[in-house]
Scaffold this active site. Structure first.
Site, PDB file in Angstrom:
ATOM      1  N   LYS A  72      -4.783   7.221 -12.951  1.00 55.05           N
ATOM      2  CA  LYS A  72      -5.427   8.311 -12.360  1.00 55.05           C
ATOM      3  C   LYS A  72      -4.537   8.789 -11.161  1.00 55.05           C
ATOM      4  O   LYS A  72      -4.398  10.191 -10.962  1.00 55.05           O
ATOM      5  CB  LYS A  72      -6.753   8.013 -11.634  1.00 55.05           C
ATOM      6  CG  LYS A  72      -7.483   8.916 -10.471  1.00 55.05           C
ATOM      7  CD  LYS A  72      -8.503   8.451 -10.079  1.00 55.05           C
ATOM      8  CE  LYS A  72      -8.320   7.717  -8.776  1.00 55.05           C
ATOM      9  NZ  LYS A  72      -7.898   8.216  -7.719  1.00 55.05           N
ATOM     10  N   ASN A  73      -3.706   7.834 -10.362  1.00 51.54           N
ATOM     11  CA  ASN A  73      -3.050   8.467  -9.348  1.00 51.54           C
ATOM     12  C   ASN A  73      -1.733   9.081  -9.734  1.00 51.54           C
ATOM     13  O   ASN A  73      -1.072   9.533  -8.906  1.00 51.54           O
ATOM     14  CB  ASN A  73      -2.952   7.393  -8.405  1.00 51.54           C
ATOM     15  CG  ASN A  73      -4.158   6.962  -7.597  1.00 51.54           C
ATOM     16  OD1 ASN A  73      -5.226   7.582  -7.768  1.00 51.54           O
ATOM     17  ND2 ASN A  73      -4.335   6.041  -6.834  1.00 51.54           N
ATOM     18  N   ARG A 124     -10.194  14.309  -3.338  1.00 47.51           N
ATOM     19  CA  ARG A 124      -9.094  14.126  -2.386  1.00 47.51           C
ATOM     20  C   ARG A 124      -7.722  14.882  -2.740  1.00 47.51           C
ATOM     21  O   ARG A 124      -7.069  15.374  -1.922  1.00 47.51           O
ATOM     22  CB  ARG A 124      -9.143  12.762  -2.134  1.00 47.51           C
ATOM     23  CG  ARG A 124      -7.833  12.560  -0.990  1.00 47.51           C
ATOM     24  CD  ARG A 124      -8.259  11.427   0.212  1.00 47.51           C
ATOM     25  NE  ARG A 124      -6.880  11.433   0.898  1.00 47.51           N
ATOM     26  CZ  ARG A 124      -7.072  12.095   2.186  1.00 47.51           C
ATOM     27  NH1 ARG A 124      -8.134  12.644   2.680  1.00 47.51           N
ATOM     28  NH2 ARG A 124      -5.922  12.171   2.975  1.00 47.51           N
ATOM     29  N   CYS A 162     -13.088  10.090  -1.820  1.00 51.34           N
ATOM     30  CA  CYS A 162     -13.988   8.624  -1.264  1.00 51.34           C
ATOM     31  C   CYS A 162     -14.153   8.475   0.353  1.00 51.34           C
ATOM     32  O   CYS A 162     -13.031   8.541   0.856  1.00 51.34           O
ATOM     33  CB  CYS A 162     -13.315   7.491  -1.897  1.00 51.34           C
ATOM     34  SG  CYS A 162     -13.954   6.982  -3.644  1.00 51.34           S
ATOM     35  N   ARG A 195      -8.888   9.026   6.858  1.00 52.50           N
ATOM     36  CA  ARG A 195      -7.799   9.574   5.785  1.00 52.50           C
ATOM     37  C   ARG A 195      -7.310  11.069   6.452  1.00 52.50           C
ATOM     38  O   ARG A 195      -7.750  12.055   5.962  1.00 52.50           O
ATOM     39  CB  ARG A 195      -8.514   9.987   4.648  1.00 52.50           C
ATOM     40  CG  ARG A 195      -8.945   8.761   3.976  1.00 52.50           C
ATOM     41  CD  ARG A 195      -9.395   8.779   2.750  1.00 52.50           C
ATOM     42  NE  ARG A 195      -8.242   8.504   1.769  1.00 52.50           N
ATOM     43  CZ  ARG A 195      -8.318   8.312   0.208  1.00 52.50           C
ATOM     44  NH1 ARG A 195      -9.784   8.643  -0.380  1.00 52.50           N
ATOM     45  NH2 ARG A 195      -7.209   8.205  -0.370  1.00 52.50           N
ATOM     46  N   PRO A 196      -6.656  10.858   7.583  1.00 56.77           N
ATOM     47  CA  PRO A 196      -6.167  12.212   8.179  1.00 56.77           C
ATOM     48  C   PRO A 196      -4.981  12.715   7.290  1.00 56.77           C
ATOM     49  O   PRO A 196      -4.439  12.090   6.568  1.00 56.77           O
ATOM     50  CB  PRO A 196      -5.459  11.601   9.524  1.00 56.77           C
ATOM     51  CG  PRO A 196      -5.428  10.344   9.573  1.00 56.77           C
ATOM     52  CD  PRO A 196      -6.305   9.715   8.412  1.00 56.77           C
ATOM     53  N   ILE A 197      -4.451  14.098   7.631  1.00 55.25           N
ATOM     54  CA  ILE A 197      -3.340  14.568   6.937  1.00 55.25           C
ATOM     55  C   ILE A 197      -2.442  15.199   7.644  1.00 55.25           C
ATOM     56  O   ILE A 197      -1.692  15.931   7.253  1.00 55.25           O
ATOM     57  CB  ILE A 197      -3.755  15.793   5.903  1.00 55.25           C
ATOM     58  CG1 ILE A 197      -4.815  16.723   6.594  1.00 55.25           C
ATOM     59  CG2 ILE A 197      -4.699  15.223   4.672  1.00 55.25           C
ATOM     60  CD1 ILE A 197      -5.060  17.918   5.710  1.00 55.25           C
ATOM     61  N   ASP A 198      -2.324  14.355   9.017  1.00 57.76           N
ATOM     62  CA  ASP A 198      -1.359  14.885   9.913  1.00 57.76           C
ATOM     63  C   ASP A 198       0.274  14.802   9.378  1.00 57.76           C
ATOM     64  O   ASP A 198       1.136  15.395   9.705  1.00 57.76           O
ATOM     65  CB  ASP A 198      -1.234  14.116  10.961  1.00 57.76           C
ATOM     66  CG  ASP A 198      -1.493  12.512  10.966  1.00 57.76           C
ATOM     67  OD1 ASP A 198      -2.181  12.213  10.002  1.00 57.76           O
ATOM     68  OD2 ASP A 198      -0.674  11.984  11.703  1.00 57.76           O
ATOM     69  N   ASP A 239      -6.323  -0.621  -3.529  1.00 62.53           N
ATOM     70  CA  ASP A 239      -7.353  -0.217  -4.358  1.00 62.53           C
ATOM     71  C   ASP A 239      -7.740  -1.415  -5.266  1.00 62.53           C
ATOM     72  O   ASP A 239      -8.808  -1.123  -6.155  1.00 62.53           O
ATOM     73  CB  ASP A 239      -6.514   0.849  -5.352  1.00 62.53           C
ATOM     74  CG  ASP A 239      -6.621   2.281  -4.767  1.00 62.53           C
ATOM     75  OD1 ASP A 239      -6.904   2.434  -3.698  1.00 62.53           O
ATOM     76  OD2 ASP A 239      -5.723   3.257  -5.380  1.00 62.53           O
ATOM     77  N   ARG A 278     -14.919   8.523 -11.224  1.00 55.96           N
ATOM     78  CA  ARG A 278     -13.888   9.371 -10.604  1.00 55.96           C
ATOM     79  C   ARG A 278     -12.417   8.893 -11.246  1.00 55.96           C
ATOM     80  O   ARG A 278     -11.482   9.258 -11.242  1.00 55.96           O
ATOM     81  CB  ARG A 278     -13.655   9.230  -9.082  1.00 55.96           C
ATOM     82  CG  ARG A 278     -15.166   9.905  -8.560  1.00 55.96           C
ATOM     83  CD  ARG A 278     -15.072  10.011  -7.291  1.00 55.96           C
ATOM     84  NE  ARG A 278     -13.534  10.284  -6.902  1.00 55.96           N
ATOM     85  CZ  ARG A 278     -12.814   9.811  -5.961  1.00 55.96           C
ATOM     86  NH1 ARG A 278     -13.530   9.120  -4.916  1.00 55.96           N
ATOM     87  NH2 ARG A 278     -11.534  10.012  -5.584  1.00 55.96           N
TER      88      ARG A 278
HETATM   89  C1  UD1 Z   1      -3.337   7.293  -2.429  1.00 54.85           C
HETATM   90  C2  UD1 Z   1      -4.065   6.901  -3.533  1.00 54.85           C
HETATM   91  C3  UD1 Z   1      -5.191   5.883  -3.116  1.00 54.85           C
HETATM   92  C4  UD1 Z   1      -4.582   4.690  -2.732  1.00 54.85           C
HETATM   93  C5  UD1 Z   1      -3.779   5.001  -1.362  1.00 54.85           C
HETATM   94  C6  UD1 Z   1      -2.893   4.048  -0.800  1.00 54.85           C
HETATM   95  C7  UD1 Z   1      -3.784   8.841  -5.052  1.00 54.85           C
HETATM   96  C8  UD1 Z   1      -4.519  10.259  -5.541  1.00 54.85           C
HETATM   97  N1  UD1 Z   1      -4.607   8.151  -4.002  1.00 54.85           N
HETATM   98  O1  UD1 Z   1      -4.058   7.978  -1.562  1.00 54.85           O
HETATM   99  O2  UD1 Z   1      -5.831   5.663  -4.520  1.00 54.85           O
HETATM  100  O3  UD1 Z   1      -5.595   4.075  -1.987  1.00 54.85           O
HETATM  101  O4  UD1 Z   1      -2.668   6.059  -1.701  1.00 54.85           O
HETATM  102  O5  UD1 Z   1      -2.195   3.336  -1.628  1.00 54.85           O
HETATM  103  O6  UD1 Z   1      -2.568   8.690  -5.078  1.00 54.85           O
HETATM  104  N2  UD1 Z   1      -2.403   8.335   6.412  1.00 54.85           N
HETATM  105  C9  UD1 Z   1      -2.350   9.186   7.778  1.00 54.85           C
HETATM  106  N3  UD1 Z   1      -2.019  10.390   7.761  1.00 54.85           N
HETATM  107  C10 UD1 Z   1      -1.624  11.198   6.785  1.00 54.85           C
HETATM  108  C11 UD1 Z   1      -1.655  10.463   5.592  1.00 54.85           C
HETATM  109  C12 UD1 Z   1      -1.917   9.050   5.413  1.00 54.85           C
HETATM  110  O7  UD1 Z   1      -2.414   8.638   8.818  1.00 54.85           O
HETATM  111  O8  UD1 Z   1      -1.011  12.413   6.849  1.00 54.85           O
HETATM  112  C13 UD1 Z   1      -2.800   7.011   6.583  1.00 54.85           C
HETATM  113  C14 UD1 Z   1      -4.147   7.139   5.672  1.00 54.85           C
HETATM  114  O9  UD1 Z   1      -5.326   7.264   6.545  1.00 54.85           O
HETATM  115  C15 UD1 Z   1      -4.186   5.408   5.331  1.00 54.85           C
HETATM  116  C16 UD1 Z   1      -2.677   5.240   4.975  1.00 54.85           C
HETATM  117  O10 UD1 Z   1      -1.976   6.430   5.825  1.00 54.85           O
HETATM  118  O11 UD1 Z   1      -4.470   4.710   6.431  1.00 54.85           O
HETATM  119  C17 UD1 Z   1      -2.377   5.374   3.412  1.00 54.85           C
HETATM  120  O12 UD1 Z   1      -2.727   6.800   3.054  1.00 54.85           O
HETATM  121  P1  UD1 Z   1      -2.011   7.480   1.832  1.00 54.85           P
HETATM  122  O13 UD1 Z   1      -0.888   6.443   1.454  1.00 54.85           O
HETATM  123  O14 UD1 Z   1      -1.753   8.809   2.284  1.00 54.85           O
HETATM  124  O15 UD1 Z   1      -2.976   7.462   0.887  1.00 54.85           O
HETATM  125  P2  UD1 Z   1      -3.653   8.837  -0.152  1.00 54.85           P
HETATM  126  O16 UD1 Z   1      -2.359   9.443  -0.662  1.00 54.85           O
HETATM  127  O17 UD1 Z   1      -4.714   9.388   0.549  1.00 54.85           O
END
Ligand code: UD1
Length: 431
Positions: free
Chosen positions: A22-23, A97, A121, A126-129, A310, A402
């Protein structure tokens, strides 16, 4: 609402074929936005997240359809030649997401994008900064207003970018954004998950020039255009991991087909501490359960190649019936513990102290009516249901759909007593 109705106690035995990851599929679908051609993604299970991503692509002007292929699941045909829209509305992005991945690819192809903040989920803030600051560093103008990200890349530039944390999504977004830029972009401190390598391989198959995925630096040399291709994604290490944990809990002998064993090395090393036996070959794994498992000791989640977050929830199910105490520490997502309350309803003995979960394994747990808190938390409840005394009803299973395709069919074929039922929860007035 649909639920799983599980009668616990059966031993699992037989072969199970693991589906495509999926990922990998979600970023690959986002990446297809960059491609001025037709693509065929082979062996695509109909995860509801994949169907939600297809809806987003169709809204942008792409054509998608499932077609007959040569593998177990159908292939997914995607044609992004006529991409015309640059916006992803809230009603589509709230479903998945990974809608945030489209930001990098829409910007890369069209230089302008309006993308609603992503759903997905509920496992933490889950910020996107990190996504935003990396794209800004590469010349994008980005503002957020009323739940939407407005971005303009008319002044984009290629240069080195350092991620403050190896976020999977941010790495993928930047890779996709940089593919069609002039010049060289290097991503320092990228995520190293196998799905990042898969995205690189897919984009290169369509004519991109990306090197280094899986290492500490990814180097992207911009190309003018991407072309049609056919690509088969890697298999899902989290689905494989879930079946391995099931094997350790209640397997007689399970054979997992279509796996990449090295992607599950951390899990396998933990499972070998229990009583089960594992033979790991390149593309299949045999796991033999051996009575009540011993505790695996301690698990602390980490970025790849560490223990995957995961698979954390599923390890609670295993710990709950193992002999002795087990410790689990989640380091990536602050609220990824919502399955604990549900497992306690099934008689599990779990305490939380100073950021560490302490699980006192019990010889017997019992069935209960439980609610799926999130995708992997739901899988954990299903695993607990398979070994519980009596019956378990796992509600809200649309969250499990999902990322697991025909989960109940696969488990049934292995001997589990599980079926999908329509269920209407009785709401008591507790006031
Ligand atoms: C992806 C996976 C998810 C998995 C996660 C960690 C997909 C579709 N999803 O999610 O299944 O659980 O990797 O292996 O591939 N963070 C920030 N700012 C950001 C981005 C991330 O602070 O801009 C933090 C998140 O809050 C979290 C950590 O970084 O604490 C890891 O997040 P990230 O690696 O980005 O996970 P996802 O890409 O959302």
């Amino acid at each position: 609402m649909e639920s799983f109705y599980i009668v616990g106690g059966n031993k699992l035995e037989g072969e199970v074929e693991i589906d495509s990851a999926k990922n990998s599929l979600l970023p690959i679908l986002a990446g297809s936005i960059l491609i001025d051609g037709e693509i065929v993604i082979e062996n695509v299970p109909k995860y509801s997240d994949v169907l939600a991503m297809c809806k987003i692509l169709e809204h942008l002007g792409a054509k998608t359809k499932f077609i007959k292929g040569k593998f177990k699941n159908e292939d997914l045909y995607v044609d992004c030649r006529d991409i015309s829209n640059c916006d992803v509305p809230n009603e589509l992005s709230c479903k998945v997401r990974s809608s945030i991945f489209t930001l990098g690819s829409i910007l890369g192809r069209k230089e302008i994008a309006k993308v609603a903040f992503p759903g997905g989920c509920d496992i933490g803030l889950r910020p996107i900064d990190i996504h935003i600051s990396a794209l800004k560093h590469l010349g994008c103008k980005i503002v957020d207003k009323n739940g939407y990200i407005y971005a303009n890349a008319s002044k984009k530039r290629s240069q080195d970018v350092m991620l403050s944390f190896p976020s999977v999504g941010a790495t993928e977004n930047v890779m996709m954004f940089a593919v069609l830029n002039d010049g060289e972009t290097r991503i320092f401190n990228p995520a190293r998950e196998p799905e990042i390598v898969d995205l690189q391989n897919f984009l290169n198959c369509a004519g991109a020039d990306i090197k280094g995925a899986g290492s500490n630096v990814i180097v992207i040399n911009g190309v003018k255009k991407l072309h049609s291709c056919t690509y088969r994604p890697i298999s899902d290490r989290i689905e494989a991991g879930t079946f391995l944990i099931a094997g350790a809990m209640c397997g007689r002998e399970l054979v997992l087909k279509n796996v990449i064993s090295k992607h599950n090395q951390e899990l396998i090393s933990k499972l070998l501490k229990t009583t089960c036996k594992i033979e790991a070959y390149d593309d299949n794994i045999i796991i033999k359960g051996n009575g009540r498992p011993q505790s695996f000791g301690e698990v602390e989640t980490a970025v790849y190649p560490g223990f995957p977050t995961d698979l954390q929830a599923q390890m609670f199910a295993l710990a709950s019936i193992s002999e002795g105490y087990s410790l689990i520490i989640e380091t990536l997502f602050e609220s990824r513990y919502k399955h604990i309350g549900e497992l306690i309803k099934m008689g599990c003995d779990i305490k939380f102290k100073n950021g560490v979960c302490i699980i006192n394994g019990k010889e017997k747990i019992h069935g209960a009516e439980v609610d799926t808190p999130d995708l992997r938390g739901g899988a954990s409840l299903v695993l607990a249901g398979l070994v519980a005394e009596g019956y378990t009803t796992v509600n809200n299973i649309q969250l499990i759909d999902r990322g697991y395709y025909k989960f109940e069919d696969k488990l049934s074929l292995l001997g589990a007593d599980i079926k999908r039922i329509k269920y209407e929860k009785k709401v008591d007035n507790c006031n």
